[in-house]
Write an enzyme that holds these catalytic residues in place. Structure first.
Site, PDB file in Angstrom:
ATOM      1  N   LYS A 103      -5.154 -10.584  -7.285  1.00 44.89           N
ATOM      2  CA  LYS A 103      -6.333 -10.672  -6.421  1.00 44.89           C
ATOM      3  C   LYS A 103      -7.370  -9.626  -6.837  1.00 44.89           C
ATOM      4  CE  LYS A 103      -5.883  -8.302  -2.387  1.00 44.89           C
ATOM      5  NZ  LYS A 103      -5.981  -7.885  -0.996  1.00 44.89           N
ATOM      6  N   LYS A 118       0.813  -1.221   0.000  1.00 45.38           N
ATOM      7  CA  LYS A 118       0.000   0.000   0.000  1.00 45.38           C
ATOM      8  C   LYS A 118       0.842   1.264   0.000  1.00 45.38           C
ATOM      9  CE  LYS A 118      -4.420  -1.577   1.719  1.00 45.38           C
ATOM     10  NZ  LYS A 118      -5.541  -1.339   2.625  1.00 45.38           N
ATOM     11  N   LYS A 177     -10.425  -3.815  -4.295  1.00 44.84           N
ATOM     12  CA  LYS A 177     -11.084  -2.530  -4.547  1.00 44.84           C
ATOM     13  C   LYS A 177     -10.069  -1.439  -4.868  1.00 44.84           C
ATOM     14  CE  LYS A 177     -11.994  -2.534   0.347  1.00 44.84           C
ATOM     15  NZ  LYS A 177     -13.032  -2.814   1.307  1.00 44.84           N
TER      16      LYS A 177
HETATM   17  P1  AMP Z   1     -10.961  -5.565   2.863  1.00 44.41           P
HETATM   18  O1  AMP Z   1     -11.768  -5.204   1.695  1.00 44.41           O
HETATM   19  O2  AMP Z   1      -9.520  -5.444   2.649  1.00 44.41           O
HETATM   20  O3  AMP Z   1     -11.463  -4.917   4.137  1.00 44.41           O
HETATM   21  O4  AMP Z   1     -11.202  -7.123   3.040  1.00 44.41           O
HETATM   22  C1  AMP Z   1     -12.335  -7.656   3.669  1.00 44.41           C
HETATM   23  C2  AMP Z   1     -12.264  -9.160   3.690  1.00 44.41           C
HETATM   24  O5  AMP Z   1     -12.360  -9.691   2.356  1.00 44.41           O
HETATM   25  C3  AMP Z   1     -10.946  -9.717   4.256  1.00 44.41           C
HETATM   26  O6  AMP Z   1     -11.242 -10.856   5.037  1.00 44.41           O
HETATM   27  C4  AMP Z   1     -10.173 -10.090   3.028  1.00 44.41           C
HETATM   28  O7  AMP Z   1      -9.241 -11.121   3.274  1.00 44.41           O
HETATM   29  C5  AMP Z   1     -11.275 -10.565   2.098  1.00 44.41           C
HETATM   30  N1  AMP Z   1     -10.889 -10.413   0.685  1.00 44.41           N
HETATM   31  C6  AMP Z   1     -10.558  -9.268   0.057  1.00 44.41           C
HETATM   32  N2  AMP Z   1     -10.275  -9.485  -1.236  1.00 44.41           N
HETATM   33  C7  AMP Z   1     -10.454 -10.822  -1.438  1.00 44.41           C
HETATM   34  C8  AMP Z   1     -10.340 -11.675  -2.579  1.00 44.41           C
HETATM   35  N3  AMP Z   1      -9.985 -11.195  -3.783  1.00 44.41           N
HETATM   36  N4  AMP Z   1     -10.591 -12.996  -2.422  1.00 44.41           N
HETATM   37  C9  AMP Z   1     -10.957 -13.504  -1.218  1.00 44.41           C
HETATM   38  N5  AMP Z   1     -11.090 -12.757  -0.109  1.00 44.41           N
HETATM   39  C10 AMP Z   1     -10.846 -11.430  -0.201  1.00 44.41           C
END
Ligand code: AMP
Ligand code: TRP
Length: 386
Positions: free
Chosen positions: A197, A114, A200
């Site tokens: 991956k 990041k 967002k």
């Molecule tokens: P975040 O959007 O970073 O707050 O992530 C929220 C949750 O979604 C966390 O548990 C991440 O590990 C999961 N996550 C985010 N991106 C992915 C992805 N591409 N595949 C699987 N899990 C994801």
């Protein structure tokens, strides 16, 4: 037997969650409500580690909560709250920061990723200590398990290390949390770049499917997903990452094994496979999208649900912090309460946790006198009614 406890958090950093969040995390959150004592949080304090706009954050925190309720979180079966409404998260974060090595924090790959764009020099210290706040989130609730996607594994390792370190230094206090990661859905990839991956922050709009996307947009994005020239539907991570990702999504949403789905489409080309998958994703998300809109129309109810979640989470967090404060050598923050109307003092269970004995109520100066291990001390009391 008491149920195992799960805790997880999700950041309100976009106007919608995406398919990776849904399959990697949110769906497990919903499922685990039945078998676990479940506590979940919209981690808005994690969302300010990068430059942000306060009004946007305020809106997104509500949109995030609405999506989670719409996806199936039930306030009767879990606690959902906004992290910033329980100030103990920041308090424990500070204490854990003082137990974290600089080099240890510096090894966290998410910070490296990041901060890569603007450079570490320009990044906030909050972005650097982000995983310590995450550890505080988890440890405050004595969570046994933490349902997340694969990208959070390293952060959970730090949470485990900090729990063990605190326990070793100050006596058994925290539960050492285990990751709860389902390999089949732990890394959903970008539809346009199936080796990366779905994210967002880095995916293009065509590479990411939002939970709140219109059904037509969902079908279009799946139709245009990058595949390969072979025209055979089969699982092969190395040679066919795009098709394999689509098969994983299909399997997770339909409940059928990926091998069976592959056999169904075989070498008939990708057209029918993508069309059916597009419909499956669109049909799964449409009702969530509708329920989210309804919940957002009734902002008061949403606020009330979050406040109630914060009250329930806060009660647990306060208990934990009373013990932590005591073990760290701090005097208690609040030891007792009194009722304005009756002028009667009562005292919190915390008084018992920390082996203190109430000696006197000093109504006149709003304090109580207590003793602990032979030492007499005084602490403020707070009114129960405003
Ligand atoms: P975040 O959007 O970073 O707050 O992530 C929220 C949750 O979604 C966390 O548990 C991440 O590990 C999961 N996550 C985010 N991106 C992915 C992805 N591409 N595949 C699987 N899990 C994801
Ligand atoms: N860091 C997590 C992510 O980006 C979000 C998060 C914050 C979290 N606190 C947590 C996840 C506690 C699990 C437990 O996805």
């Amino acid at each position: 037997m008491t149920m195992r406890r799960v805790f997880s958090g999700i950041q309100p950093t976009a106007d919608s969650f995406h398919l990776g969040n849904y399959l990697g995390a949110v769906r497990q959150w919903v499922d685990l409500q039945d078998s676990r004592d479940a506590i979940y949080s919209v981690v808005d304090m994690h969302a300010i580690t990068m430059p942000y706009d306060p009004e946007t954050l305020r809106r997104r925190t509500k949109v995030a909560a609405a999506q989670l309720f719409a996806a199936g979180l039930d306030p009767e079966r879990c606690i959902l709250f906004a992290q910033s409404q329980v100030p103990e998260h920041a308090e424990l974060c500070w204490i854990l920061s003082c137990l974290t090595g600089f080099g240890e924090a510096n090894r966290m790959t998410q910070f490296k990723d990041k901060s890569a764009k603007g450079g570490a020099e320009a990044s906030s210290v909050g972005l650097f200590t982000y995983p310590i706040l995450q550890a505080a989130d988890i440890l405050l609730y004595h969570a046994d398990e933490v349902p997340v996607g694969e990208d959070q594994r390293q952060h959970l390792e730090l949470s485990r290390t900090l729990a063990q370190r605190f326990n070793h230094r100050f006596g058994k206090t925290f539960t050492v949390p285990a990751p709860y990661i389902l390999p089949a859905v732990s890394k959903i990839t970008d539809l346009q770049d199936p080796t990366a991956k779905m994210s967002k922050s880095s995916s293009s709009p065509q590479g990411i499917i939002d939970l709140l996307d219109e059904p037509a947009a969902i079908r279009r994005k799946i139709n245009r997903a990058v595949t390969d020239a072979e025209s055979v539907v089969r699982v092969d991570d190395d040679a066919k990452p795009g098709v394999t990702n689509l098969l994983r999504i299909y399997a997770a949403l339909s409940g059928d094994p990926a091998g069976d789905i592959a056999a169904r489409y075989g070498d008939a080309g990708y057209g029918g496979f993508k069309k059916d998958l597009g419909n499956l994703v669109a049909d799964t998300f449409a009702p969530i999208r509708e329920r989210t809109a309804k919940l957002l129309d009734d902002g008061d109810t949403l606020d009330r649900l979050l406040a109630d979640g914060a009250r329930r989470a806060g009660a647990i967090a306060k208990q934990t912090m009373a013990e932590v404060r005591d073990k760290c050598g701090f005097p208690p923050a609040i030891l007792a309460f009194y009722s304005e109307r009756s002028r009667l003092f009562g005292h919190c269970p915390r008084l018992l946790i920390c082996n203190r004995t109430l000696l006197a109520n000093h109504t006149d100066r709003g304090t109580i006198q207590y003793s602990r291990a032979g030492n007499v001390s005084e602490a403020p009391v707070f009114p129960l009614e405003a």
